[in-house]
Design an enzyme around this catalytic site. Structure first.
Site, mmCIF file in Angstrom:
data_model
loop_
_atom_site.group_PDB
_atom_site.id
_atom_site.type_symbol
_atom_site.label_atom_id
_atom_site.label_comp_id
_atom_site.label_asym_id
_atom_site.label_seq_id
_atom_site.Cartn_x
_atom_site.Cartn_y
_atom_site.Cartn_z
ATOM 1 N N CYS A 23 0.807 -1.223 0.000
ATOM 2 C CA CYS A 23 0.000 0.000 0.000
ATOM 3 C C CYS A 23 0.840 1.273 0.000
ATOM 4 C CB CYS A 23 -0.963 0.012 1.199
ATOM 5 S SG CYS A 23 -2.251 -1.237 1.049
ATOM 6 N N HIS A 27 -1.452 3.233 -6.111
ATOM 7 C CA HIS A 27 -2.443 2.255 -6.566
ATOM 8 C C HIS A 27 -3.831 2.882 -6.471
ATOM 9 C CE1 HIS A 27 -2.500 1.711 -2.189
ATOM 10 N NE2 HIS A 27 -3.712 1.169 -2.309
ATOM 11 N N HIS A 29 -8.412 2.232 -6.227
ATOM 12 C CA HIS A 29 -9.542 1.418 -5.768
ATOM 13 C C HIS A 29 -10.822 1.865 -6.460
ATOM 14 C CE1 HIS A 29 -7.355 -0.358 -2.371
ATOM 15 N NE2 HIS A 29 -6.867 0.846 -2.130
ATOM 16 N N HIS A 73 -11.662 9.534 -10.236
ATOM 17 C CA HIS A 73 -10.510 9.516 -11.124
ATOM 18 C C HIS A 73 -9.468 10.563 -10.749
ATOM 19 C CE1 HIS A 73 -12.978 6.759 -13.423
ATOM 20 N NE2 HIS A 73 -11.859 6.368 -13.991
ATOM 21 N N GLU A 137 -13.344 0.493 0.639
ATOM 22 C CA GLU A 137 -12.130 0.595 -0.167
ATOM 23 C C GLU A 137 -12.025 -0.612 -1.101
ATOM 24 O OE1 GLU A 137 -8.185 2.375 1.216
ATOM 25 O OE2 GLU A 137 -7.948 0.221 1.551
#
Length: 148
Positions: A23, A27, A29, A73, A137
């Site tokens: 993490c 990255h 989700h 986004h 998440e």
């Protein structure tokens, strides 16, 4: 207490800078947001909202305006994560949201609750208020925050 809940989804990136696992890397989700409201049922003959605490489409519109369209986004970055902030700033027209805390799901839920709380507060004089927010998440991991 009667409540209603509206679910919305959005995609966002983040990282947990000092985390011991993967993490700490950049990255993203597919977040799921659940907004729970309470208030008196509107009793106004001929009104589009008659019989409702709030129209679900209005819940969605306010959530999108104040939070979902802002975070969707985007990369959600901690204000003290200088290297990533510098990198994101180097990308032309990159959608970046800087927050005052590490973007864990717990912290994001708190920020989201604080943003949305004012958007729904007593819009009709019926005591309408945000009572709970759930932010998933992943399908198996989420945080909940409420206003008891």
């Amino acid at each position: 207490m009667l409540t209603i809940t509206r679910k919305l989804e959005f995609d966002a990136g983040h990282r947990i800078p000092d985390h011991k696992s993967q993490c700490r890397n950049l990255h993203g989700h597919r977040y799921t947001l659940e907004i729970t409201l309470t208030g008196a049922v509107i009793n106004a003959e001929g009104n589009s909202d008659n019989g409702m605490i709030m129209d679900f489409s209005d819940i969605k519109a306010l959530a999108k305006q104040h939070l979902v369209d802002v975070w969707d986004h985007a990369f959600l970055v901690y204000e003290k994560d200088d290297k990533v902030r510098e990198f994101l700033a180097s990308l032309p027209d990159h959608k970046t949201v800087v927050i005052d805390r590490i973007p864990t799901v717990e912290n994001l839920a708190q920020v989201a609750f604080n943003i949305l709380k004012g958007a729904y507060t007593d819009r009709y004089g019926t005591g309408l208020r945000l009572t709970k927010l759930v932010l998933h998440e992943t399908p198996n991991c989420w945080a909940e925050i409420g206003d008891a």
